[in-house]
Write a protein that holds these residues in place. Sequence first.
Motif, PDB file in Angstrom:
ATOM      1  N   VAL A 122       0.859  -1.183   0.000  1.00  0.00           N
ATOM      2  CA  VAL A 122       0.000   0.000   0.000  1.00  0.00           C
ATOM      3  C   VAL A 122       0.896   1.234   0.000  1.00  0.00           C
ATOM      4  O   VAL A 122       1.772   1.370   0.856  1.00  0.00           O
ATOM      5  CB  VAL A 122      -0.934   0.043   1.227  1.00  0.00           C
ATOM      6  N   VAL A 123       0.682   2.111  -0.962  1.00  0.00           N
ATOM      7  CA  VAL A 123       1.402   3.378  -1.024  1.00  0.00           C
ATOM      8  C   VAL A 123       0.410   4.467  -0.646  1.00  0.00           C
ATOM      9  O   VAL A 123      -0.550   4.739  -1.374  1.00  0.00           O
ATOM     10  CB  VAL A 123       1.973   3.635  -2.434  1.00  0.00           C
ATOM     11  N   ALA A 229       8.433   4.067  -8.392  1.00  0.00           N
ATOM     12  CA  ALA A 229       9.647   3.618  -7.715  1.00  0.00           C
ATOM     13  C   ALA A 229       9.338   3.190  -6.282  1.00  0.00           C
ATOM     14  O   ALA A 229       9.868   2.178  -5.786  1.00  0.00           O
ATOM     15  CB  ALA A 229      10.697   4.731  -7.722  1.00  0.00           C
ATOM     16  N   PHE A 230       8.481   3.923  -5.608  1.00  0.00           N
ATOM     17  CA  PHE A 230       8.071   3.600  -4.238  1.00  0.00           C
ATOM     18  C   PHE A 230       7.348   2.257  -4.210  1.00  0.00           C
ATOM     19  O   PHE A 230       7.606   1.410  -3.351  1.00  0.00           O
ATOM     20  CB  PHE A 230       7.158   4.712  -3.709  1.00  0.00           C
ATOM     21  N   LEU A 231       6.445   2.059  -5.162  1.00  0.00           N
ATOM     22  CA  LEU A 231       5.699   0.808  -5.253  1.00  0.00           C
ATOM     23  C   LEU A 231       6.635  -0.382  -5.406  1.00  0.00           C
ATOM     24  O   LEU A 231       6.457  -1.421  -4.762  1.00  0.00           O
ATOM     25  CB  LEU A 231       4.727   0.873  -6.436  1.00  0.00           C
ATOM     26  N   SER A 233       9.854  -0.686  -4.710  1.00  0.00           N
ATOM     27  CA  SER A 233      10.970  -0.828  -3.782  1.00  0.00           C
ATOM     28  C   SER A 233      10.626  -1.802  -2.659  1.00  0.00           C
ATOM     29  O   SER A 233       9.530  -1.758  -2.095  1.00  0.00           O
ATOM     30  CB  SER A 233      11.329   0.529  -3.179  1.00  0.00           C
ATOM     31  N   ASP A 234      11.576  -2.647  -2.295  1.00  0.00           N
ATOM     32  CA  ASP A 234      11.366  -3.545  -1.168  1.00  0.00           C
ATOM     33  C   ASP A 234      11.812  -2.905   0.148  1.00  0.00           C
ATOM     34  O   ASP A 234      11.817  -3.553   1.200  1.00  0.00           O
ATOM     35  CB  ASP A 234      12.105  -4.881  -1.381  1.00  0.00           C
ATOM     36  N   GLN A 235      12.155  -1.599   0.075  1.00  0.00           N
ATOM     37  CA  GLN A 235      12.587  -0.889   1.284  1.00  0.00           C
ATOM     38  C   GLN A 235      11.629   0.233   1.686  1.00  0.00           C
ATOM     39  O   GLN A 235      11.925   0.989   2.626  1.00  0.00           O
ATOM     40  CB  GLN A 235      13.978  -0.291   1.076  1.00  0.00           C
ATOM     41  N   SER A 236      10.497   0.384   1.003  1.00  0.00           N
ATOM     42  CA  SER A 236       9.635   1.541   1.255  1.00  0.00           C
ATOM     43  C   SER A 236       8.553   1.290   2.309  1.00  0.00           C
ATOM     44  O   SER A 236       7.989   2.244   2.848  1.00  0.00           O
ATOM     45  CB  SER A 236       8.994   2.013  -0.049  1.00  0.00           C
ATOM     46  N   ALA A 237       8.232   0.041   2.617  1.00  0.00           N
ATOM     47  CA  ALA A 237       7.206  -0.240   3.625  1.00  0.00           C
ATOM     48  C   ALA A 237       7.641   0.304   4.979  1.00  0.00           C
ATOM     49  O   ALA A 237       8.795   0.146   5.387  1.00  0.00           O
ATOM     50  CB  ALA A 237       6.933  -1.735   3.706  1.00  0.00           C
ATOM     51  N   GLY A 238       6.720   0.981   5.653  1.00  0.00           N
ATOM     52  CA  GLY A 238       7.009   1.544   6.962  1.00  0.00           C
ATOM     53  C   GLY A 238       7.811   2.823   6.931  1.00  0.00           C
ATOM     54  O   GLY A 238       8.155   3.377   7.980  1.00  0.00           O
ATOM     55  N   LYS A 239       8.088   3.339   5.741  1.00  0.00           N
ATOM     56  CA  LYS A 239       8.929   4.535   5.595  1.00  0.00           C
ATOM     57  C   LYS A 239       8.093   5.743   5.165  1.00  0.00           C
ATOM     58  O   LYS A 239       7.035   5.606   4.550  1.00  0.00           O
ATOM     59  CB  LYS A 239      10.024   4.301   4.554  1.00  0.00           C
ATOM     60  N   GLU A 240       8.601   6.926   5.494  1.00  0.00           N
ATOM     61  CA  GLU A 240       8.099   8.192   4.966  1.00  0.00           C
ATOM     62  C   GLU A 240       9.195   8.725   4.042  1.00  0.00           C
ATOM     63  O   GLU A 240      10.341   8.880   4.474  1.00  0.00           O
ATOM     64  CB  GLU A 240       7.830   9.183   6.087  1.00  0.00           C
TER      65      GLU A 240
END
Length: 335
Positions: A122-123, A229-231, A233-240
């Motif tokens: 989820v983005v 790119a956010f979707l 990425s495997d590093q974007s979950a839980g990030k702002e």
Amino acid sequence: MTDYRKVLVTGADGFIGSHLTEALVRRGYEVRAFTLYNSFNSWGWLDSCAEDVQGHFEVFSGDVRDPHGVSEAMRGCDAVLHLAALIAIPYSYHSPDTYVDTNIKGTLNILQAARQHGIRKVVHTSTSEVYGTALYVPIDEKHPLQGQSPYSASKIGADQMALSFYRSFGLPVGVIRPFNTYGPRQSARAVIPTIITQLAAGSERLKLGSLHPTRDFNYVEDTVNGFIAFLNSDQSAGKEINIGSNYEVSIGDTVRLIQDIMRTNAELITDDQRLRPALSEVERLWADNRKAAELIGWKPAFAGVEGLKRGLTETIDWFLNPENRGRYKDQIYNI
């Protein structure tokens, strides 16, 4: 492209959402476009989307404030790009309840449905307005959040709701935070279309609000690429993560850039109804975009003053098309 096969885009009928829908279709995704139900059967900007995209996406008309419709829209999807929101700051001054219902409760509905359906990403869309006037620059993701309008307060609440679902339930949701996106199809409530449409109509007196605040303008193509790119990425979950150009410019200087491109020299007039209350005005925005580069591999293609000029030129060209400009009411103030 990841193995996300089917993607739900909420707010797909809007400015950024329609551009994002087109980009996803062109990249081979199956897209379900969530549009706001209305009796005109209008899909917003998707009614006039690019010819190569027409007929290649599914439309679900509903309302993010309704949890049952949200759940049904999400059925069978792998990922969700949640853009649906009320975003006009002046309108939030006199109708704040609708911002809580749409932005906070609507986001809660998205998160609950995502848990129910086992959505894999989820983005959630934030805004640079959550930072308020910069306490330091450039603004990184650790900057304090300041609700200087009911709109920004509702987005802070929605952002925190999204992050709470990551921390409480392990939902793979992250918060993308675009700064001042502009480009074709943007609402005339925003400053760049306000300037362009008045000048295109031949106005000799350009009615605007404050000219001294600074913004970090991000061309819509860059913003859309940031979402994708956010979707992926495997590093974007839980990030702002900020999506911004890392270039600060005042509204007044932006006016002058647009006038130079359009070869006009209208007199600037302060229109009191366009001024925010003094403590509500966000005086300074300037994005630190290093985290986006590090975590999701995103950098702006329209960076710096030259990038801004290129983006403004493309935006102006679109608005100068009479068919496009005819959708706007340049003679009235659009809140």
